[in-house]
Design a protein around this motif. Structure first.
Motif, PDB file in Angstrom:
ATOM      1  N   ILE A 138      50.656  35.750  43.696  1.00 48.96           N
ATOM      2  CA  ILE A 138      50.487  36.887  42.778  1.00 48.96           C
ATOM      3  C   ILE A 138      49.761  36.377  41.538  1.00 48.96           C
ATOM      4  O   ILE A 138      50.325  35.643  40.723  1.00 48.96           O
ATOM      5  CB  ILE A 138      51.847  37.493  42.383  1.00 48.96           C
ATOM      6  CG1 ILE A 138      52.743  37.697  43.617  1.00 48.96           C
ATOM      7  CG2 ILE A 138      51.634  38.797  41.643  1.00 48.96           C
ATOM      8  CD1 ILE A 138      52.203  38.660  44.643  1.00 48.96           C
ATOM      9  N   HIS A 139      48.499  36.740  41.400  1.00 45.41           N
ATOM     10  CA  HIS A 139      47.635  36.164  40.359  1.00 45.41           C
ATOM     11  C   HIS A 139      47.945  36.713  38.967  1.00 45.41           C
ATOM     12  O   HIS A 139      48.695  37.672  38.796  1.00 45.41           O
ATOM     13  CB  HIS A 139      46.159  36.414  40.704  1.00 45.41           C
ATOM     14  CG  HIS A 139      45.747  37.858  40.627  1.00 45.41           C
ATOM     15  ND1 HIS A 139      45.510  38.507  39.440  1.00 45.41           N
ATOM     16  CD2 HIS A 139      45.518  38.777  41.597  1.00 45.41           C
ATOM     17  CE1 HIS A 139      45.150  39.759  39.663  1.00 45.41           C
ATOM     18  NE2 HIS A 139      45.157  39.959  40.968  1.00 45.41           N
ATOM     19  N   GLY A 140      47.333  36.091  37.978  1.00 49.82           N
ATOM     20  CA  GLY A 140      47.558  36.456  36.587  1.00 49.82           C
ATOM     21  C   GLY A 140      46.510  37.398  36.019  1.00 49.82           C
ATOM     22  O   GLY A 140      45.725  38.017  36.741  1.00 49.82           O
ATOM     23  N   THR A 141      46.487  37.485  34.688  1.00 49.34           N
ATOM     24  CA  THR A 141      45.587  38.395  33.977  1.00 49.34           C
ATOM     25  C   THR A 141      44.127  38.008  34.164  1.00 49.34           C
ATOM     26  O   THR A 141      43.777  36.837  34.212  1.00 49.34           O
ATOM     27  CB  THR A 141      45.930  38.390  32.474  1.00 49.34           C
ATOM     28  OG1 THR A 141      47.260  38.885  32.310  1.00 49.34           O
ATOM     29  CG2 THR A 141      44.977  39.278  31.681  1.00 49.34           C
ATOM     30  N   GLN A 142      43.278  39.020  34.268  1.00 52.06           N
ATOM     31  CA  GLN A 142      41.822  38.881  34.366  1.00 52.06           C
ATOM     32  C   GLN A 142      41.398  38.006  35.550  1.00 52.06           C
ATOM     33  O   GLN A 142      40.415  37.269  35.482  1.00 52.06           O
ATOM     34  CB  GLN A 142      41.242  38.344  33.052  1.00 52.06           C
ATOM     35  CG  GLN A 142      41.429  39.337  31.909  1.00 52.06           C
ATOM     36  CD  GLN A 142      40.781  38.893  30.620  1.00 52.06           C
ATOM     37  OE1 GLN A 142      40.744  37.717  30.310  1.00 52.06           O
ATOM     38  NE2 GLN A 142      40.256  39.842  29.868  1.00 52.06           N
TER      39      GLN A 142
ATOM     40  N   TYR B 253      42.598  45.244  39.061  1.00 55.15           N
ATOM     41  CA  TYR B 253      41.727  44.083  39.251  1.00 55.15           C
ATOM     42  C   TYR B 253      41.041  44.158  40.614  1.00 55.15           C
ATOM     43  O   TYR B 253      41.588  44.723  41.567  1.00 55.15           O
ATOM     44  CB  TYR B 253      42.527  42.782  39.139  1.00 55.15           C
ATOM     45  CG  TYR B 253      43.104  42.544  37.770  1.00 55.15           C
ATOM     46  CD1 TYR B 253      42.278  42.235  36.689  1.00 55.15           C
ATOM     47  CD2 TYR B 253      44.473  42.641  37.535  1.00 55.15           C
ATOM     48  CE1 TYR B 253      42.802  42.029  35.426  1.00 55.15           C
ATOM     49  CE2 TYR B 253      45.006  42.430  36.278  1.00 55.15           C
ATOM     50  CZ  TYR B 253      44.171  42.126  35.217  1.00 55.15           C
ATOM     51  OH  TYR B 253      44.691  41.924  33.963  1.00 55.15           O
ATOM     52  N   GLY B 254      39.861  43.554  40.713  1.00 54.91           N
ATOM     53  CA  GLY B 254      39.094  43.639  41.946  1.00 54.91           C
ATOM     54  C   GLY B 254      38.810  45.098  42.260  1.00 54.91           C
ATOM     55  O   GLY B 254      38.423  45.876  41.396  1.00 54.91           O
ATOM     56  N   LYS B 255      39.040  45.477  43.510  1.00 49.88           N
ATOM     57  CA  LYS B 255      38.850  46.858  43.930  1.00 49.88           C
ATOM     58  C   LYS B 255      40.171  47.607  44.059  1.00 49.88           C
ATOM     59  O   LYS B 255      40.225  48.697  44.638  1.00 49.88           O
ATOM     60  CB  LYS B 255      38.121  46.893  45.275  1.00 49.88           C
ATOM     61  CG  LYS B 255      36.701  46.350  45.222  1.00 49.88           C
ATOM     62  CD  LYS B 255      35.804  47.201  44.333  1.00 49.88           C
ATOM     63  CE  LYS B 255      34.374  46.683  44.331  1.00 49.88           C
ATOM     64  NZ  LYS B 255      33.490  47.468  43.434  1.00 49.88           N
ATOM     65  N   THR B 256      41.235  47.023  43.517  1.00 48.11           N
ATOM     66  CA  THR B 256      42.548  47.656  43.597  1.00 48.11           C
ATOM     67  C   THR B 256      42.720  48.638  42.448  1.00 48.11           C
ATOM     68  O   THR B 256      42.581  48.259  41.281  1.00 48.11           O
ATOM     69  CB  THR B 256      43.671  46.604  43.546  1.00 48.11           C
ATOM     70  OG1 THR B 256      43.488  45.679  44.621  1.00 48.11           O
ATOM     71  CG2 THR B 256      45.031  47.262  43.663  1.00 48.11           C
TER      72      THR B 256
ATOM     73  N   LEU C 289      33.476  31.595  35.526  1.00 48.76           N
ATOM     74  CA  LEU C 289      32.507  32.372  36.288  1.00 48.76           C
ATOM     75  C   LEU C 289      33.181  33.447  37.139  1.00 48.76           C
ATOM     76  O   LEU C 289      32.584  34.485  37.423  1.00 48.76           O
ATOM     77  CB  LEU C 289      31.683  31.445  37.199  1.00 48.76           C
ATOM     78  CG  LEU C 289      30.791  30.428  36.483  1.00 48.76           C
ATOM     79  CD1 LEU C 289      29.959  29.660  37.498  1.00 48.76           C
ATOM     80  CD2 LEU C 289      29.871  31.109  35.467  1.00 48.76           C
ATOM     81  N   GLN C 290      34.424  33.204  37.546  1.00 50.26           N
ATOM     82  CA  GLN C 290      35.117  34.151  38.420  1.00 50.26           C
ATOM     83  C   GLN C 290      35.876  35.225  37.645  1.00 50.26           C
ATOM     84  O   GLN C 290      35.857  36.396  38.005  1.00 50.26           O
ATOM     85  CB  GLN C 290      36.084  33.395  39.330  1.00 50.26           C
ATOM     86  CG  GLN C 290      36.900  34.307  40.265  1.00 50.26           C
ATOM     87  CD  GLN C 290      38.326  34.512  39.788  1.00 50.26           C
ATOM     88  OE1 GLN C 290      39.051  33.545  39.601  1.00 50.26           O
ATOM     89  NE2 GLN C 290      38.743  35.736  39.579  1.00 50.26           N
ATOM     90  N   ASN C 291      36.579  34.836  36.595  1.00 46.40           N
ATOM     91  CA  ASN C 291      37.397  35.795  35.859  1.00 46.40           C
ATOM     92  C   ASN C 291      36.542  36.779  35.083  1.00 46.40           C
ATOM     93  O   ASN C 291      35.387  36.513  34.771  1.00 46.40           O
ATOM     94  CB  ASN C 291      38.343  35.070  34.903  1.00 46.40           C
ATOM     95  CG  ASN C 291      39.516  34.456  35.633  1.00 46.40           C
ATOM     96  OD1 ASN C 291      39.470  34.231  36.840  1.00 46.40           O
ATOM     97  ND2 ASN C 291      40.573  34.165  34.895  1.00 46.40           N
TER      98      ASN C 291
END
Length: 281
Positions: A26-30, A57-60, A194-196
């Motif tokens: 379960i990932h974090g912010t941004q 986040y993402g497409k969710t 680069l990802q966040n």
């Protein structure tokens, strides 16, 4: 690789990589399904890692869930629908409340890892102002500008930009942070930069809350990893969880800030997490 799930009348994106015992991260912010912290090492260690993008986040869609408890119920049903009946939950930062709620009274969860995780409601300056619905679009624009600035500096001045990134979530002085970072840390922070990026999920993160009673329903083995130098999620969150979950194991990270995957104890912390998951799966 991004995958799209269509379950319970909801669509959301996620990553499902590797083979072996399952870890639901379960990932974090941004962040989103592309989370980089520890994921590749876990896959190399022989685990199957599933990372869904949290609401906003993402497409969710942000409307997927209104609270950590509601989101945990959703994930629990989704995992059961995929016939995944044994898994570890690994909660990072703002993903902590959902991870806790998912592990509570859930026989499918073999163990819970809380890494620099929120364990109750966060408190930041101007919080009431920041969660106003009318301000969400302007705030997203500000986030977008800031992240593009960070990305530009990471390309042009990777060493100094890495130090500044850590400084934003650290209680240490800049020179102390600089002395603790190495080339591997800079490379990881470059990937993160680069990802966040901006996401509406910040609104979910700032308003989420988890009751103490839910922490007390967690009966599976628990490992809490946190640094005293953490400014973003203060060390008190780790102590709070440790008091509420009497059987929890605790590992103090020597990270120079919020991110336990960088700094002098990074690889030790990762190995301890891997060992904990292996022993309890």
């Amino acid at each position: 690789m991004r995958q799209i799930a269509d379950w319970n009348d909801q669509q959301f994106d996620y990553r499902d990589s590797g083979t072996g015992p399952v870890i639901l991260l379960i990932h974090g912010t941004q962040s989103d399904y592309r989370e980089v912290y520890h994921v590749e090492r876990l896959i190399e260690a022989g685990y199957r890692v599933i990372v869904p993008s949290r609401p906003g986040y993402g497409k969710t869609p942000l409307q997927l869930a209104a609270s950590p408890t509601e989101l945990a119920t959703f994930y629990r049903g989704w995992m059961a629908s995929r016939q995944i009946t044994r898994y570890t939950v690994y909660g990072i930062s703002a993903g902590g409340p959902t991870a806790i709620a998912l592990a509570g009274n859930n026989p499918a969860v073999r163990s819970l890892v809380l890494a620099c995780a929120m364990t109750h409601q966060i408190s930041i300056p101007y919080q009431t102002w920041l969660i106003q619905p009318a301000l969400q679009r302007p705030l997203q624009l500000i986030q977008w500008v800031l992240w593009n600035y960070v990305k530009d500096k990471l390309v042009k001045f990777p060493e100094e930009a890495s130090v500044r990134m850590v400084e934003m979530t650290s209680l240490l002085r800049r020179d102390d942070i600089r002395s603790q970072l190495n080339g591997t840390d800079q490379e990881l922070l470059y990937q993160v930069g680069l990802q966040n990026g901006p996401g509406r999920g910040v609104l979910f993160d700032l308003t989420q809350h988890i009751d103490r009673q839910i922490l007390q329903t967690v009966t599976c083995p628990v490992l809490i990893v946190h640094s005293k130098s953490d400014r973003a999620v203060p060390f008190e969150h780790a102590l709070y969880a440790r008091r509420a979950i009497a059987h929890a194991q605790f590992l103090e990270s020597k990270s120079p800030g919020h991110l336990i995957w960088i700094g002098p104890s990074a690889r030790r912390d990762e190995r301890m997490i891997e060992r904990f998951i292996s022993l309890n799966h």
